[in-house]
Design an enzyme around this catalytic site. Structure first.
Site, PDB file in Angstrom:
ATOM      1  N   HIS A  47     -37.912  56.983  -4.125  1.00 53.62           N
ATOM      2  CA  HIS A  47     -36.474  57.263  -4.236  1.00 53.62           C
ATOM      3  C   HIS A  47     -35.664  56.071  -3.689  1.00 53.62           C
ATOM      4  CE1 HIS A  47     -34.136  61.048  -5.198  1.00 53.62           C
ATOM      5  NE2 HIS A  47     -33.154  60.320  -4.705  1.00 53.62           N
ATOM      6  N   TYR A  96     -32.683  67.989 -11.146  1.00 58.71           N
ATOM      7  CA  TYR A  96     -32.927  68.567  -9.828  1.00 58.71           C
ATOM      8  C   TYR A  96     -33.082  70.049 -10.099  1.00 58.71           C
ATOM      9  CZ  TYR A  96     -31.963  64.598  -6.726  1.00 58.71           C
ATOM     10  OH  TYR A  96     -32.029  63.413  -6.038  1.00 58.71           O
ATOM     11  N   TYR A 100     -23.535  54.469   0.854  1.00 54.05           N
ATOM     12  CA  TYR A 100     -24.218  55.556   0.135  1.00 54.05           C
ATOM     13  C   TYR A 100     -25.190  54.976  -0.899  1.00 54.05           C
ATOM     14  CZ  TYR A 100     -24.734  58.626  -3.881  1.00 54.05           C
ATOM     15  OH  TYR A 100     -25.254  59.307  -4.961  1.00 54.05           O
ATOM     16  N   ASP A 155     -40.580  52.690  -9.530  1.00 54.10           N
ATOM     17  CA  ASP A 155     -39.309  52.126  -9.082  1.00 54.10           C
ATOM     18  C   ASP A 155     -39.310  51.977  -7.579  1.00 54.10           C
ATOM     19  OD1 ASP A 155     -38.365  54.421  -7.682  1.00 54.10           O
ATOM     20  OD2 ASP A 155     -37.140  55.106  -9.367  1.00 54.10           O
ATOM     21  N   GLN A 184     -32.329  63.567 -15.919  1.00 55.99           N
ATOM     22  CA  GLN A 184     -33.036  63.847 -14.650  1.00 55.99           C
ATOM     23  C   GLN A 184     -32.656  65.237 -14.163  1.00 55.99           C
ATOM     24  OE1 GLN A 184     -31.056  63.725 -11.471  1.00 55.99           O
ATOM     25  NE2 GLN A 184     -32.785  64.583 -10.347  1.00 55.99           N
ATOM     26  N   ARG A 238     -35.056  56.059   0.181  1.00 52.82           N
ATOM     27  CA  ARG A 238     -33.889  56.827   0.639  1.00 52.82           C
ATOM     28  C   ARG A 238     -34.281  58.186   1.190  1.00 52.82           C
ATOM     29  NH1 ARG A 238     -29.128  55.151  -1.795  1.00 52.82           N
ATOM     30  NH2 ARG A 238     -28.327  57.214  -2.296  1.00 52.82           N
ATOM     31  N   THR A 241     -37.244  65.427 -10.835  1.00 54.05           N
ATOM     32  CA  THR A 241     -37.384  64.755  -9.538  1.00 54.05           C
ATOM     33  C   THR A 241     -38.038  65.720  -8.552  1.00 54.05           C
ATOM     34  OG1 THR A 241     -35.481  63.366  -9.958  1.00 54.05           O
ATOM     35  CG2 THR A 241     -36.129  63.625  -7.663  1.00 54.05           C
ATOM     36  N   LYS A 251     -40.945  62.560 -11.325  1.00 60.26           N
ATOM     37  CA  LYS A 251     -40.462  61.388 -10.568  1.00 60.26           C
ATOM     38  C   LYS A 251     -40.613  61.630  -9.068  1.00 60.26           C
ATOM     39  CE  LYS A 251     -36.258  58.572  -9.965  1.00 60.26           C
ATOM     40  NZ  LYS A 251     -35.684  58.967  -8.677  1.00 60.26           N
ATOM     41  N   ARG A 307     -30.208  50.678  -7.749  1.00 62.57           N
ATOM     42  CA  ARG A 307     -29.086  49.965  -7.106  1.00 62.57           C
ATOM     43  C   ARG A 307     -28.606  48.774  -7.935  1.00 62.57           C
ATOM     44  NH1 ARG A 307     -32.750  51.248  -2.989  1.00 62.57           N
ATOM     45  NH2 ARG A 307     -31.942  52.452  -1.223  1.00 62.57           N
TER      46      ARG A 307
END
Ligand code: FNR
Length: 388
Positions: free
Chosen positions: A283, A134, A28, A314, A132, A286, A160, A259, A338
């Site tokens: 992202h 959503y 994940y 990023d 952040q 991803r 985002t 973002k 990560r």
């Protein structure tokens, strides 16, 4: 086995994370989407940008502190928002915030955090917290969340924009690690094979706080991450548009950042809407599997808006030299997702702080070897695009 704080680089931290975490949780964090073209492209893209050292510069005194949105930080790095960090270790989001505070950089709390921002504030005093968002379908619920983040002390709001639906990550489905989580025999076996994680994370969380939930969902919709249905009202708005930015601009008095921008036209529109900054991001490769590497589109976005907006980037930052490249191409700072997650999995808050310190030391090392004394000297004269 070596301890996380003795890891020499991101490879070692990733390997320690892989051993500690159940396969489903590790994948994940680690993987991309669909056929992972974007993920491979990401790794290639960084290598194609080269740094040309300048010699005969006195680099005895080097300084990589910088200021982002009015606050000085020890390096041009921000911990990116990552959903469900609390499934990596108990109180994972608190550990990230503590690591950020120790490292002297901001931590961006995710909407899909397992730990509520109020607890993070209480347990990580001194952390510079961003939030952040959503943006949910139900505008008034989304605006209440923004108010909550503000009241808790978040300083910067990051909306985002690149995830209006869940991306196609087939390995998550196979591992039973979608949102919501789907318990399965395969998943249960995976967990049993990782007893340290089972004890230190899952059982500890469940014993102390109950089955993990998305802490920022309104009480009426707050369900265990394993619950099958999520109300449409708190799904990410597929209708998200620039008019939502106008609303957020009225609500949020501090710096407001978008973002997931990869196009210069979107960056111009963001500027016209009164945003303060953007994150050029795929992202972490991803979402869109055909997305370009953000480092490759960064120059055109900096050209378009860099004089007026704070441009962050990023996706794929693993080394201090990557940070130097991003800054040389005009970014003010970089987010890392990560890397500190691997550090946190490998060794809790000290592990995540170590990941950030590795990055800072590598950046200082890159500066010494390229003849730069401050991050402001990391400019276009340093960088060239190598391979075709
Ligand atoms: C993310 N990312 C992310 N972004 C976001 O805006 N909201 C979120 O909830 C999440 N969740 C999330 C979970 C995990 C496990 C990862 C790895 C990433 C994306 C993140 O903020 C950032 O854009 C990327 O992680 C940057 O790429 P690197 O540094 O991971 O290569």
């Amino acid at each position: 086995m070596i301890d996380a704080c003795s890891a020499l680089n991101h490879h070692e931290l990733r390997e320690m994370a892989r051993r500690f975490l159940p396969h489903g949780v590790f994948e994940y964090i680690d993987r991309g989407s669909e056929d992972e073209h974007a993920l491979r492209e990401l790794a290639q893209a960084w290598r194609h940008w080269q740094l040309t050292p300048q010699v005969m510069v006195d680099v005895t005194q080097r300084d990589c502190t910088t200021e982002i949105f009015g606050r000085t930080q020890s390096s041009p790095v921000i911990i990116a928002p990552t959903a469900m960090a609390g499934l990596v270790r108990y109180n994972g989001e608190v550990l990230m915030a503590q690591a950020a505070a120790q490292a002297g950089v901001p931590f961006c709390v995710a909407t899909q955090s397992i730990t509520p921002i109020e607890r993070i504030v209480a347990m990580a005093p001194g952390a510079d917290l961003w939030f952040q968002l959503y943006h949910w379908e139900d505008r008034s619920l989304a605006h209440q969340l923004v108010q909550r983040a503000h009241d808790a002390g978040a300083r910067v709001l990051v909306l985002t924009a690149d995830t209006v639906i869940a991306a196609n990550r087939e390995y998550n489905t196979r591992n039973g690690f979608g949102i919501p989580l789907k318990p399965s025999f395969r998943g249960a076996w995976d967990v049993l094979c990782h007893p340290h994680w089972l004890l230190a994370t899952l059982l500890r969380s469940t014993w102390l706080d109950g089955v993990p939930t998305f802490a920022h969902y309104p009480e009426a919709f707050r369900s265990a991450v394993t619950r099958p249905s999520i109300s449409k009202r708190i799904q990410v708005a597929q209708s998200l548009s620039w008019s939502d930015i106008a609303q957020l601009r009225k609500l949020w008095p501090g710096p407001l950042v978008l973002k997931g921008v990869l196009q210069a036209d979107d960056a111009r529109q963001a500027m016209a809407c009164g945003l303060d900054g953007l994150v050029v991001s795929s992202h972490g490769a991803r979402n869109v599997d055909s997305a370009p590497a953000p480092i490759d589109v960064l120059p055109e976005i900096v050209d378009a808006v860099g004089k007026h907006l704070t441009v962050l980037m990023d996706s794929g930052v693993r080394r201090g030299s990557d940070v130097a490249k991003a800054l040389a191409l005009g970014a003010r700072g970089v987010m890392v997702g990560r890397l500190p997650m691997w550090g946190m999995a490998a060794g809790g808050a000290p592990g995540a702080a170590h990941a950030l310190e590795l990055l800072r030391q590598e950046l200082l090392g890159t500066m010494a070897l390229t003849g730069r004394r401050s991050v402001h000297e990391l400019d276009a004269s340093l960088i060239r695009h190598g391979a075709g």
